[in-house]
Design a protein around this motif. Structure first.
Motif, PDB file in Angstrom:
ATOM      1  N   UNK A   1       5.003   7.837  -1.342  1.00  0.00           N
ATOM      2  CA  UNK A   1       4.202   7.334  -2.457  1.00  0.00           C
ATOM      3  C   UNK A   1       3.599   5.989  -2.069  1.00  0.00           C
ATOM      4  N   UNK A   2       2.291   5.835  -2.307  1.00  0.00           N
ATOM      5  CA  UNK A   2       1.548   4.626  -1.936  1.00  0.00           C
ATOM      6  C   UNK A   2       1.348   3.716  -3.144  1.00  0.00           C
ATOM      7  N   UNK A   3       1.295   2.404  -2.857  1.00  0.00           N
ATOM      8  CA  UNK A   3       1.099   1.401  -3.907  1.00  0.00           C
ATOM      9  C   UNK A   3       0.049   0.403  -3.451  1.00  0.00           C
ATOM     10  N   UNK A   4      -0.862   0.005  -4.354  1.00  0.00           N
ATOM     11  CA  UNK A   4      -1.927  -0.938  -3.993  1.00  0.00           C
ATOM     12  C   UNK A   4      -1.377  -2.338  -3.714  1.00  0.00           C
ATOM     13  N   UNK A   5      -2.134  -3.088  -2.932  1.00  0.00           N
ATOM     14  CA  UNK A   5      -1.827  -4.484  -2.630  1.00  0.00           C
ATOM     15  C   UNK A   5      -2.638  -5.383  -3.548  1.00  0.00           C
ATOM     16  N   UNK A   6      -2.244  -6.626  -3.651  1.00  0.00           N
ATOM     17  CA  UNK A   6      -3.078  -7.621  -4.301  1.00  0.00           C
ATOM     18  C   UNK A   6      -2.634  -8.029  -5.683  1.00  0.00           C
ATOM     19  N   UNK A   7      -3.269  -9.079  -6.144  1.00  0.00           N
ATOM     20  CA  UNK A   7      -2.989  -9.648  -7.454  1.00  0.00           C
ATOM     21  C   UNK A   7      -3.266  -8.629  -8.551  1.00  0.00           C
ATOM     22  N   UNK A   8      -2.343  -8.549  -9.492  1.00  0.00           N
ATOM     23  CA  UNK A   8      -2.518  -7.653 -10.622  1.00  0.00           C
ATOM     24  C   UNK A   8      -2.068  -6.231 -10.356  1.00  0.00           C
ATOM     25  N   UNK A   9      -1.756  -5.880  -9.122  1.00  0.00           N
ATOM     26  CA  UNK A   9      -1.334  -4.522  -8.813  1.00  0.00           C
ATOM     27  C   UNK A   9       0.183  -4.381  -8.868  1.00  0.00           C
ATOM     28  N   UNK A  10       0.898  -5.383  -8.403  1.00  0.00           N
ATOM     29  CA  UNK A  10       2.351  -5.354  -8.435  1.00  0.00           C
ATOM     30  C   UNK A  10       2.844  -6.052  -9.687  1.00  0.00           C
ATOM     31  N   UNK A  11       3.933  -5.530 -10.229  1.00  0.00           N
ATOM     32  CA  UNK A  11       4.539  -6.211 -11.360  1.00  0.00           C
ATOM     33  C   UNK A  11       5.135  -7.536 -10.908  1.00  0.00           C
ATOM     34  N   UNK A  12       5.709  -7.539  -9.676  1.00  0.00           N
ATOM     35  CA  UNK A  12       6.344  -8.752  -9.173  1.00  0.00           C
ATOM     36  C   UNK A  12       6.598  -8.605  -7.670  1.00  0.00           C
ATOM     37  N   UNK A  13       6.132  -9.577  -6.881  1.00  0.00           N
ATOM     38  CA  UNK A  13       6.376  -9.555  -5.442  1.00  0.00           C
ATOM     39  C   UNK A  13       6.332 -10.969  -4.867  1.00  0.00           C
ATOM     40  N   UNK A  14       7.091 -11.882  -5.438  1.00  0.00           N
ATOM     41  CA  UNK A  14       7.117 -13.274  -4.972  1.00  0.00           C
ATOM     42  C   UNK A  14       7.608 -13.416  -3.543  1.00  0.00           C
ATOM     43  N   UNK A  15       8.464 -12.491  -3.092  1.00  0.00           N
ATOM     44  CA  UNK A  15       9.024 -12.575  -1.735  1.00  0.00           C
ATOM     45  C   UNK A  15       8.135 -11.895  -0.699  1.00  0.00           C
TER      46      UNK A  15
END
Length: 172
Positions: free
Chosen positions: A30-44
């Motif tokens: 399963x693929x997931x988009x990159x970038x601002x607004x696409x992830x709920x949370x990815x500070x790390x």
């Protein structure tokens, strides 16, 4: 105890249905988009397009399905998948996989789950726990199968994939 978190979201309303492309193991990463607004949370920056190769990844290539753990620790993986009502599957499968593309330590599947269709929508959620390591990415793989184990092209309409790493594992 500290926890490092990555939470990914993909939705057909924003990106169109995700077409299923089966790998040699009979599952789709399963693929997931990159970038601002696409992830709920990815500070790390665990879902980083720069990781895994010399050139940056771009959604929807296979590397966009990877979470690269930021810490050594006890990982709690969770996922949610909504299937489109297409193709008449008789079984839905999912699995969490260490290094699903064979980039580092080699393919290692764990927590394979299968279920039959229901009369309503085909909505599934999954949870698994295991040790994770910064040099070994993890991914969510799925499959929709028909009679005789035929792999169907039933698209996804929504998916989430999350990793919470407990970084302070106690030892006796």
């Amino acid at each position: 105890m500290s926890v490092a978190i990555c939470s990914l979201l993909w939705d057909a309303a924003r990106h169109g249905k995700q077409t299923i492309k089966y790998d040699r193991d009979g599952y789709h990463l399963v693929r997931f988009p990159y970038g601002t607004g696409q992830e709920s949370y990815d500070s790390w920056r665990m879902h980083d397009p720069a990781k895994g190769d010399t050139s940056p990844s771009e959604f929807p290539d296979a590397r966009s399905g990877l979470i690269w753990p930021s810490h050594e620790g006890w990982g709690v993986l969770s996922a949610m998948v909504f299937w489109a009502p297409d193709g008449d599957p008789t079984e839905y499968r999912s699995r969490f996989v260490r290094d699903p593309l064979g980039l580092t330590t080699g393919y290692d599947s764990t927590a394979t789950t299968d279920s039959a269709p229901t009369r309503g929508g085909q909505y599934r959620s999954y949870v698994w726990q295991m040790f994770v390591h910064p040099g070994t990415p993890v991914g969510l793989k799925v499959s929709a199968r028909g009679v005789g184990d035929v792999k169907l092209a039933t698209p996804l309409i929504h998916a989430q994939f999350k990793l919470a790493i407990h970084t302070d594992v106690a030892t006796p």
